[in-house]
Design a protein around this motif. Structure first.
Motif, PDB file in Angstrom:
ATOM      1  N   ASN A  50       0.820  -1.215   0.000  1.00  0.00           N
ATOM      2  CA  ASN A  50       0.000   0.000   0.000  1.00  0.00           C
ATOM      3  C   ASN A  50       0.851   1.261   0.000  1.00  0.00           C
ATOM      4  O   ASN A  50       0.452   2.302   0.488  1.00  0.00           O
ATOM      5  N   LYS A  54      -1.673   3.300  -3.143  1.00  0.00           N
ATOM      6  CA  LYS A  54      -2.266   2.254  -3.960  1.00  0.00           C
ATOM      7  C   LYS A  54      -2.422   1.039  -3.062  1.00  0.00           C
ATOM      8  O   LYS A  54      -1.875   0.988  -1.968  1.00  0.00           O
ATOM      9  N   GLU A  55      -3.174   0.079  -3.500  1.00  0.00           N
ATOM     10  CA  GLU A  55      -3.273  -1.155  -2.740  1.00  0.00           C
ATOM     11  C   GLU A  55      -3.270  -2.316  -3.710  1.00  0.00           C
ATOM     12  O   GLU A  55      -4.225  -2.494  -4.467  1.00  0.00           O
ATOM     13  N   GLN A  56      -2.196  -3.070  -3.717  1.00  0.00           N
ATOM     14  CA  GLN A  56      -2.059  -4.218  -4.611  1.00  0.00           C
ATOM     15  C   GLN A  56      -1.794  -5.469  -3.776  1.00  0.00           C
ATOM     16  O   GLN A  56      -0.868  -5.488  -2.972  1.00  0.00           O
ATOM     17  N   LYS A 137       0.250 -11.295  -8.603  1.00  0.00           N
ATOM     18  CA  LYS A 137      -0.902 -10.442  -8.291  1.00  0.00           C
ATOM     19  C   LYS A 137      -2.181 -11.263  -8.218  1.00  0.00           C
ATOM     20  O   LYS A 137      -2.351 -12.239  -8.940  1.00  0.00           O
TER      21      LYS A 137
END
Length: 166
Positions: A50, A54-56, A137
């Motif tokens: 994060n 952003k949050e991936q 991902k």
């Protein structure tokens, strides 16, 4: 003879130590990175990056030795009664640990160079594991409510009193 072999196999399988279920989350923040690592009783570890608002979410599979080292640490580590060790300096690094198993919840937040050395070393070993793996991902949502209560400060709105004009 067959019955004896089956009975022996059942006894050996039954003698295995019971698998401990746990839910463990590690958080690291500094000026260069911000991420969560989420472990459970399987060999999958999730990373929620994060940094930069952003949050991936991504995941990787731990090898047997890594999984056993983490499991052993979680089985033996003792959380202190104090849940937060914070330095007066705003910069530096924050590490947070949340362990849920059975009906217990244990937490620790360390900011700066304070706090138990064992946890700081554990945090470094988790960071090394993260850096040594390639993550894939995923769209899976990871529950971070409990650890976010520790690491995200609430913004409290305090209304200003209107200046009185005389």
């Amino acid at each position: 003879m067959r019955i004896s072999i089956i009975a022996l196999m059942l006894i050996l399988v039954g003698c295995k130590s019971p698998k401990k279920d746990y839910d463990f989350t590690f958080f690291k923040w500094n000026i260069h990175e911000s991420y969560y690592l989420k472990f459970n009783s399987s060999d999958t570890v999730y990373c929620v990056d994060n940094y930069g608002f952003k949050e991936q979410t991504s995941f990787t599979i731990l090898n047997k030795n890594e999984k056993e080292r983490i499991q052993s640490m979680l089985d033996t580590i003792t959380f202190p009664e104090i849940e937060a060790y914070e330095s007066q300096v705003d910069d530096g690094e924050t590490n947070a640990f949340v362990l849920k198993n059975k009906n217990q919840l244990k937490k620790l937040k360390i900011h700066g160079h304070n706090g138990p050395i064992l946890f700081r070393l554990f945090g470094k070993s988790l960071d090394n594991i993260k850096n040594s793996h390639e993550f894939t991902k995923t769209n899976k949502k990871i529950d971070l409510k409990e650890i976010n209560k520790m690491v995200i400060s609430e913004v409290k709105f305090v209304p200003r009193k209107k200046d009185s004009l005389k």
